[in-house]
Scaffold this motif. Structure first.
Motif, short mmCIF file in Angstrom:
data_model
loop_
_atom_site.label_atom_id
_atom_site.label_comp_id
_atom_site.label_asym_id
_atom_site.label_seq_id
_atom_site.Cartn_x
_atom_site.Cartn_y
_atom_site.Cartn_z
N SER A 175 0.84 -1.21 0.00
CA SER A 175 0.00 0.00 0.00
C SER A 175 0.86 1.25 0.00
N THR A 176 2.05 1.17 0.62
CA THR A 176 2.98 2.30 0.68
C THR A 176 4.41 1.77 0.63
N ILE A 177 5.26 2.46 -0.12
CA ILE A 177 6.70 2.21 -0.07
C ILE A 177 7.37 3.55 0.19
N PRO A 178 8.02 3.71 1.33
CA PRO A 178 8.68 4.99 1.65
C PRO A 178 9.85 5.25 0.71
N ALA A 179 10.31 6.50 0.69
CA ALA A 179 11.47 6.87 -0.11
C ALA A 179 12.71 6.17 0.44
N GLY A 180 13.61 5.81 -0.47
CA GLY A 180 14.85 5.15 -0.06
C GLY A 180 15.15 3.95 -0.94
N ASN A 181 16.08 3.12 -0.49
CA ASN A 181 16.50 1.93 -1.24
C ASN A 181 15.70 0.72 -0.77
N MET A 182 14.83 0.25 -1.64
CA MET A 182 13.95 -0.87 -1.32
C MET A 182 14.58 -2.18 -1.77
N VAL A 183 14.46 -3.22 -0.94
CA VAL A 183 14.88 -4.57 -1.31
C VAL A 183 13.78 -5.53 -0.90
N ILE A 184 13.27 -6.29 -1.87
CA ILE A 184 12.32 -7.35 -1.61
C ILE A 184 13.05 -8.67 -1.81
N ASP A 185 13.25 -9.41 -0.75
CA ASP A 185 13.95 -10.70 -0.80
C ASP A 185 12.90 -11.79 -1.03
N LEU A 186 12.89 -12.37 -2.22
CA LEU A 186 11.86 -13.35 -2.56
C LEU A 186 12.11 -14.69 -1.89
N ASN A 187 13.34 -15.00 -1.53
CA ASN A 187 13.63 -16.26 -0.85
C ASN A 187 13.22 -16.20 0.62
N GLU A 188 13.54 -15.09 1.27
CA GLU A 188 13.20 -14.93 2.68
C GLU A 188 11.80 -14.38 2.90
N GLN A 189 11.17 -13.90 1.80
CA GLN A 189 9.85 -13.29 1.85
C GLN A 189 9.82 -12.12 2.83
N THR A 190 10.75 -11.20 2.61
CA THR A 190 10.83 -9.98 3.40
C THR A 190 10.94 -8.79 2.46
N ALA A 191 10.61 -7.62 2.96
CA ALA A 191 10.74 -6.38 2.19
C ALA A 191 11.16 -5.27 3.15
N ALA A 192 12.09 -4.44 2.72
CA ALA A 192 12.59 -3.38 3.58
C ALA A 192 13.05 -2.20 2.74
N VAL A 193 13.03 -1.04 3.33
CA VAL A 193 13.66 0.16 2.77
C VAL A 193 14.76 0.54 3.74
N GLY A 194 16.01 0.46 3.26
CA GLY A 194 17.13 0.61 4.17
C GLY A 194 17.12 -0.58 5.13
#
Length: 232
Positions: A175-194
């Motif tokens: 629904s929202t992705i904040p500004a910054g460097n996004m990484v979605i890890d498909l193996n670990e099923q995680t998503a983060a910005v920074g």
């Protein structure tokens, strides 16, 4: 050459390699005990760990010098966490492993030829040292015989809303992705910005994309990055 953490075993001691045994991947079944009837119900099976055993000798009649060489082998093998291991006849393939058995030398039989170092690979797949990438929306092909290591990266200059990524079967929406460097890890099923997780923005009806082998296209905005992997 046998390289661990990019250091050649034969560079630390004049070992004579007798054999290298790479075990098959251990298959780990998950079952559920039946509450009344005998037996259990099969649920699923997954790939577990594998071991790599290196058998060698150090033919040195000077027992003090031989012990120092064996100490050097042990120092080469020990690490605090799994590290890249490269083996002969598997050019371009690495596997992350941890030494779990060190040599048990005789203090008398300098001629013994059955010394062993055993590594355990808790992630049992060999992988490519080279990472590949493609922009989202473009078709690409993943080779190998095991699911690749795959992630999606994107740099946002400002916050974005209702961002989706799909592979034609599954779709995941944030629904929202904040500004910054996004990484979605498909193996670990995680998503983060920074270093901050954005899984709180993962919508209820989403399904994480599953890394797979073959021809595919991942839609959305960003870059798909992957390393190919093999079961043997």
């Amino acid at each position: 050459m046998i390289l661990f953490r990019n250091i050649d075993l034969e560079a630390v001691a004049p070992v004579k390699i007798e054999d290298i045994r790479v075990s098959p991947i251990i298959r780990s079944p998950l079952t559920r005990e039946r509450p009344i009837l005998g037996g259990a119900d099969f649920v699923r099976v997954k790939d577990s760990l594998r071991t790599i055993g290196i058998t060698f000798s150090i033919l040195d009649e000077d027992l003090d010098h031989r012990q120092r060489l064996l100490d050097a082998v042990s120092e080469w093998a020990i690490s605090d966490k799994p590290e890249p291991l490269a083996l002969p006849y598997r050019e371009g393939h690495l596997i992350d492993a941890l030494c779990t058995t060190l040599p048990e030398p005789s203090t008398r039989q300098w001629w013994e030829s059955r010394l062993n170092v055993v590594f355990t690979a808790y992630d049992p797949y060999f992988y490519s040292p080279n990472e590949k990438s493609v922009a989202c929306g473009n078709e690409f092909i993943v080779t190998g015989s095991a699911p690749p290591l795959m992630r999606i990266e994107r740099t946002l200059s400002s916050q974005a809303s209702n961002q989706s990524y799909g592979d034609g079967t599954d779709t995941m929406t944030f629904s929202t992705i904040p500004a910054g460097n996004m990484v979605i890890d498909l193996n670990e099923q995680t998503a983060a910005v920074g270093n901050v997780s954005i899984m709180e923005y993962y919508t209820f009806n989403s399904r994480f994309l599953i890394p797979r082998v073959g021809k595919q296209t991942i839609t959305g905005t960003g870059t798909v990055k992957w390393r190919e992997r093999w079961k043997s």
